[in-house]
Design an enzyme around this catalytic site. Structure first.
Site, mmCIF file in Angstrom:
data_model
loop_
_atom_site.group_PDB
_atom_site.id
_atom_site.type_symbol
_atom_site.label_atom_id
_atom_site.label_comp_id
_atom_site.label_asym_id
_atom_site.label_seq_id
_atom_site.Cartn_x
_atom_site.Cartn_y
_atom_site.Cartn_z
ATOM 1 C CB SER A 111 131.974 -40.108 -81.019
ATOM 2 O OG SER A 111 130.781 -39.372 -80.845
ATOM 3 C CE LYS A 112 129.768 -47.758 -82.072
ATOM 4 N NZ LYS A 112 130.574 -48.230 -80.976
ATOM 5 N NE ARG A 113 128.116 -37.683 -78.233
ATOM 6 C CZ ARG A 113 128.386 -36.536 -78.840
ATOM 7 N NH1 ARG A 113 127.419 -35.823 -79.353
ATOM 8 N NH2 ARG A 113 129.630 -36.103 -78.930
#
Ligand code: GLU
Length: 492
Positions: free
Chosen positions: A264-266
């Site tokens: 994910s973006k994280r």
């Protein structure tokens, strides 16, 4: 015309990629699109591109356009879908609302679906009670039968009903081409909403109706949608579809980040646009994503699009999660850059150089870039690096970069630069071999310096940075006058 290869049920393969673009397509979407496309191409079937945009607040025209653009850029051409049309269009769900509406009314009429008047507060309160009693949460079937008096009350309160699908007792089993038989006990698949109170269809209704209406034979998609499959099958049943006409399902493994959490973006860069801007080649992205969860059957890591379509089978897709590895993607990108012919390399880097303001794109500039490319082709992992590498050849007013400047101000560097000038001024021919030879004699042999120290100072003086293409070739390209002037400037 040759007849199309048939799948096991004797139907021409039809595979769809059906994103709901609420932003740029991400790595997981594209891995799915790539596998869908490769499967269609491998079987000689059709690749259908459908946009699931029933939620027009989140799925905007801009994102739809970007999704199309990304697929095109990657070389994933579609046989049916936006722009190209096809026999089962339209291919944007927002243009198919009437179709969902008609099916929803039919389900209601048949008694497969019913109106549910429960308010969100009531549902929430019952969910809490279920939790407290340790019962699997989900709709409890309250509105399966509504008394006349309750109905009158709901109407007087102006409640807008949702349409819910009735799930029968029992279970649903389907064969997943990657996971084998998968069974869902209906105790854990409560009656689900097909249409909201405002009349808008939900994903489960639209996706199932479209897969049937568009004659999709194979649904290859992310594992996150595995649990929605029994609901979709329930819709097929209500549509009266024979089991032999259900699409086959294959749920692709999750793509995980380095930390083993879902990518994910994280925990990593997920937007394909990001990779594109940084100069990753589409063929490298496809090559790398192809290996995320699939293997060509040997240990090769360099796979062309042609090989992918030849070799891709669902049987070779793994069921365990795949881990995204940036280093590997970069290595593959570097390999693909090295495979480029110079003219093609030039064509690919030119937009980066123009965008970064390094060149304007004149033929004179391009001729210089073309001469410089062979000396950097071995050294870069993405196209965006080229601007930094080649800007020393084009700057109008040359300055040494601020972080490199202190490295040539010390006494030793100044000695090196003075000795370099003396040696280089004796040269009659300005080619990289001669430049290397006089500098080696003057700096390494006579001053007894280590190459890194000696040539490092010259590199900064001439290119303005400690990161540059090979030094002697760079000096040859820059020419005698500019090279000497820059060294002299660094001395003063
Ligand atoms: N539109 C769905 C999504 O983007 C995928 C639909 C499907 O593949 O079944 O998550």
């Amino acid at each position: 015309m040759p007849s199309k290869p048939m799948n096991s049920e004797n139907k021409a393969v039809r595979v769809r990629f059906a994103p709901s673009p609420t932003g740029d397509l991400h790595v997981g979407n594209i891995r799915t699109a790539l596998f869908d496309w490769a499967y269609a191409r491998h079987t000689g079937g059709a690749f259908i591109f459908r946009i699931e945009d029933t939620d027009r607040e989140r799925v905007t025209d801009e994102y739809i356009k970007a999704a199309q653009d990304t697929l095109k850029w990657l070389g994933l051409d579609w046989d049916e879908g936006p722009e190209v049309g096809g026999p089962y269009g339209p291919y944007l769900q927002s243009q198919r609302m009437r179709i969902y509406d008609d099916w929803a009314s039919k389900f209601l009429e048949q008694g497969d679906a019913y109106h549910c008047y429960c308010s969100s507060e009531e549902l929430e309160a019952r969910r809490e009670a279920q939790k407290a009693a340790n019962i699997a949460p989900g709709y409890d079937g309250k509105c399966r039968s509504v008394s006349e008096s309750d109905l009158a009350r709901y109407k007087s309160e102006n409640r807008l009903p949702v349409l819910r699908m009735r799930m029968p007792e029992g279970s649903t089993t389907f064969k997943d081409l990657i996971r084998g038989d998968v069974t869902f006990d209906h105790n854990f698949v409560p009656d689900f909403v097909l249409v909201r109170g405002d009349g808008s269809p939900l994903y489960t209704l639209a996706v199932a109706v479209d897969d049937i209406m568009m004659r999709i034979t194979h649904v290859l998609r992310g594992e996150d949608l595995l649990s929605s499959t029994p609901r979709q099958i329930r819709v097929y049943q209500a549509m009266g579809v024979a089991e032999s006409d259900y699409p086959a399902f294959a749920h692709l493994p999750f793509v995980m980040g380095q930390d083993n959490a879902k990518l994910s973006k994280r925990n990593g860069e997920v937007s394909i646009a990001w990779y594109r801007e940084r100069g990753f080649l589409p063929e490298a992205i496809c090559n790398y994503l192809a290996l995320l969860g699939w293997a060509p059957g040997d240990d090769r890591e360099n796979v062309t699009m042609k090989e992918l379509t030849e070799l891709f089978t669902v049987e070779r897709v793994h069921s365990s999660p795949a881990r995204f590895d940036m280093k590997k993607l970069e290595a593959i990108n570097g390999d693909k850059i090295r495979e480029l012919k110079i003219d093609e390399f030039l064509e690919r880097v030119t937009p980066f150089l123009i965008n970064d303001g390094i060149i304007s794109g004149s033929s004179g500039e391009l001729a210089i870039v073309k001469m410089a490319l062979p000396i950097i082709q071995e050294r870069i992992v993405n196209l965006a690096e080229v601007s930094q590498m080649l800007k020393f050849l084009f700057v109008a007013k040359f300055e040494v970069e601020a972080d490199s400047l202190p490295k040539i101000m010390d006494e030793q560097s100044q000695v090196v630069l003075r000795a370099s000038i003396q040696a280089l001024e004796t040269l009659s021919s300005w080619d990289h071999g001669s430049i290397h030879s006089v500098l080696r004699t003057a700096l390494i042999e006579e001053l007894a310096l280590k190459p890194r120290i000696a040539f490092g100072a010259v590199r900064i003086a001439v290119t303005g940075s400690h990161i540059s293409p090979p030094l002697f070739e760079s000096m040859e390209l820059l020419g005698r006058d500019r090279s000497l002037a820059r060294i002299k400037k660094a001395i003063s």
